[in-house]
Enzyme design. Structure first.
Site, mmCIF file in Angstrom:
data_model
loop_
_atom_site.group_PDB
_atom_site.id
_atom_site.type_symbol
_atom_site.label_atom_id
_atom_site.label_comp_id
_atom_site.label_asym_id
_atom_site.label_seq_id
_atom_site.Cartn_x
_atom_site.Cartn_y
_atom_site.Cartn_z
ATOM 1 N N ARG A 67 -2.402 3.489 5.704
ATOM 2 C CA ARG A 67 -2.019 2.881 4.443
ATOM 3 C C ARG A 67 -0.404 2.491 4.738
ATOM 4 O O ARG A 67 0.055 1.812 3.751
ATOM 5 C CB ARG A 67 -1.838 3.912 3.783
ATOM 6 C CG ARG A 67 -3.319 4.259 3.022
ATOM 7 C CD ARG A 67 -3.424 5.182 1.915
ATOM 8 N NE ARG A 67 -2.896 4.522 0.769
ATOM 9 C CZ ARG A 67 -3.459 3.845 -0.195
ATOM 10 N NH1 ARG A 67 -4.707 3.945 -0.327
ATOM 11 N NH2 ARG A 67 -2.964 3.313 -1.264
ATOM 12 N N MET A 93 0.844 -1.152 -0.061
ATOM 13 C CA MET A 93 -0.001 0.135 -0.104
ATOM 14 C C MET A 93 0.889 1.277 0.022
ATOM 15 O O MET A 93 1.585 1.616 -0.864
ATOM 16 C CB MET A 93 -0.760 -0.039 1.218
ATOM 17 C CG MET A 93 -2.614 0.092 0.857
ATOM 18 S SD MET A 93 -3.472 0.288 2.214
ATOM 19 C CE MET A 93 -5.097 0.002 1.489
ATOM 20 N N CYS A 94 1.126 2.067 1.039
ATOM 21 C CA CYS A 94 1.903 3.054 1.126
ATOM 22 C C CYS A 94 0.799 4.453 1.198
ATOM 23 O O CYS A 94 -0.140 4.422 0.513
ATOM 24 C CB CYS A 94 2.936 3.354 0.232
ATOM 25 S SG CYS A 94 4.400 2.260 0.647
ATOM 26 N N GLY A 95 1.057 5.400 1.781
ATOM 27 C CA GLY A 95 0.361 6.441 1.684
ATOM 28 C C GLY A 95 1.286 7.876 1.323
ATOM 29 O O GLY A 95 2.344 7.979 1.992
#
Lengths: 232, 308
Positions: B32, B1-3
């Site tokens: 995230r 994911m990652c934000g």
């Protein structure tokens, strides 16, 4: 109508209330982009959401009506089975994905992969749709009053895509098809249901050329020989 | 994911609130990427000074609050000898900000070549950069994100996929002066690209795919590309999934790969441009209800500049 304020109520509490209601209408305020708002409705209730929502709004929608006054993020009304989901703004990726039935109306634009793998849902988009819209669509109708971005209807099966505006490009195995009387009737019915205004004779219809390997019986034999089982 | 979070302030109005607003956005992206976080803040700096943000890797994943300032000062003394210029040190937890009138790129390379267990997180006239493993809110607190002012900020919450959960592997990445990048996605050809860039004089400090993307941009910018030209070329040279938010001197940019699986939303008012993985981060900003909101198109370069 009862009002539920997401600034004061947790999302889980909201969804529990909506999922346990058997009748009635509800207004949801301050969603502020929260995920899974009004997901999994299973009774014929009405829900109005004032403001923008995040992922999977009205996801796994069994029945009932949801209206969003704002924009929606990924997966609006994904896997909808019946009922109506309407949004007054724009929806981003994968609106109406895998839907089996019911009606999804996006009054603004829809982003990439709208109606991906749709299985019977009807989707009406008032504006434009993003790239790879209708990817692997299997059944149902997708109506676009605006333009369609690249690779429309890539690897489509039996769904119908109606587009009024310009097409950037068609995806693999997607072709333009003749508008039959039945098609005009379906289009008329969906435009009326959506409340959006357009003349049916302005639309073109797109569907499957049925030329991909998965449509060829001979290829199933080849699959069997190679793998011991068909990969269909 | 990652934000991903980016905030670019076009006018003076919110510049003293830059850190506070960025922290509020970062908070929304915790889910995230709960394993680590980082942020870069750009201010106007001073024309003749370069700042370097360094990370003490010896304590990076076990940081206990002990100030390692004395070590930094002895290292800075050696660096002064190499640069033939004064180096001031400002320690902050396991990081330190060095300021010098000497050559920033030379200073970065000296630290990489000579100092064991230290990463150079950033260098440039405008940028400071902090990152750590752990809850993004705690990372923001420890390095006082909310108290910072400036013109633009880029921040990231990480869910590691391509390399280990370490502070060094956290975003943002900087390999060139004032050029910082955060990434949601994964690159397929980063090893090949890394080898080519190293032959062309770039140096890397991690095995991370996103650092290669940062290095690629730095290399192109150093060789005379505009940010627009560099990103157009990146579309041809980078293989994989990506949504990038990029900070440069006086500027901000966004790029998504042509398939655009990784989310991005942008809002713009007369005072600011904000970008995030999800709208709920942008929902925290003042006057957001009057912003123009759009989803960046796949394969299209978006840039903003304070100077144009």
């Amino acid at each position: 109508m009862s009002t539920i304020d997401l600034a004061e109520t947790t999302l889980r509490e909201l969804n529990r209330t909506l999922q346990s209601a058997s009748t009635g209408s509800f207004r949801v305020t301050n969603p502020r982009g929260a995920h899974a708002v009004a997901a999994g409705l299973n009774s014929d209730i009405e829900v109005e959401i004032d403001g923008p929502v995040g992922y999977y709004c009205a996801g796994m929608h069994q029945v009932g009506s949801v209206t969003v006054r704002g924009n929606a993020s990924t997966g609006l009304a994904e896997n909808i089975m019946s009922g109506t989901v309407r949004i007054t703004g724009n929806a981003t990726m994968s609106a109406g994905a895998t839907g089996h039935g019911g009606l999804v109306v996006v009054e603004g634009n829809a982003g990439a992969r709208c109606g991906i793998s749709m299985k019977g849902v009807d989707i009406v988009v008032g504006g434009n749709v993003g790239h790879m819209t209708g990817f692997m669509a299997q059944a149902g109708n997708l109506v676009v009053l605006g333009d369609a971005a690249a690779d429309l209807g890539d690897s489509i099966y039996e769904a119908n895509i109606f587009v009024r505006g310009a097409i950037e490009s068609l995806g693999s195995d997607c072709i333009e098809k003749e508008m039959t009387d039945d098609n005009f009737a379906v289009l008329e019915r969906l435009l009326t249901a959506s409340g959006l205004t357009a003349r049916t004779d302005e639309f073109r219809r797109f569907g499957s050329a049925r030329q991909l390997y998965n449509f060829a019986v001979d290829d199933i034999d080849a699959e069997l020989a190679n793998n011991g089982k068909a990969s269909v | 994911m990652c934000g991903i979070v980016g905030l670019f302030l076009k006018t003076e109005k919110y510049r003293s609130d830059l850190g506070r607003l960025t922290a509020a956005m970062l908070h929304e992206m915790r889910s995230r990427g709960p394993d680590s976080a980082g942020f870069a803040v750009y201010d106007q700096g001073s024309a003749n000074k370069t700042r370097l943000t360094l990370l003490n890797k010896a304590t990076q994943d076990t940081y206990d609050g002990v100030d390692s300032g004395s070590d930094w000062r002895s290292m800075a003394a050696s660096l002064e000898g190499h640069l033939n210029a004064e180096v001031e040190v400002r320690p902050l937890a396991d990081h330190a900000v060095l300021e010098t009138s000497g050559d920033g790129r030379a200073a970065r390379q000296w630290v990489i070549d000579n100092v064991v267990d230290v990463d150079v997180l950033s260098y440039g006239q405008q940028i400071e950069l902090f990152k750590s493993v752990g809850d993004p809110d705690l990372v923001a607190d420890r390095y006082d994100l909310a108290g910072r002012s400036g013109t633009h900020a880029i921040a990231h919450t990480r869910m590691a996929t391509e390399s280990a959960i370490t502070t060094s592997g956290s975003h943002p990445f900087v390999t060139g002066s004032d050029t910082c990048l955060v990434h949601n996605g994964s690159l397929s050809n980063h090893n090949q690209l890394r080898r080519g860039l190293e032959r062309n004089g770039e140096s890397f400090q991690t095995e991370n795919d996103s650092e290669v993307a940062a290095g690629y941009l730095s290399w192109r910018l150093r060789n005379g590309d505009t940010i627009d030209a560099a990103l157009e070329q990146a579309l041809l040279d980078l293989d994989g999934f990506y949504t990038f938010a990029i900070g440069i001197k006086d500027g901000f940019a966004i790029l998504r790969d042509p398939i655009a699986c990784k989310p991005a939303v942008v809002a713009e008012t007369d005072d600011w441009v904000a970008m995030s993985s999800e709208y709920r981060a942008i929902a925290q900003l003042p006057d957001v209800e009057h912003s123009s909101l759009f989803e960046p198109e796949p394969g299209k370069v978006y840039t903003w500049s304070l100077t144009s």
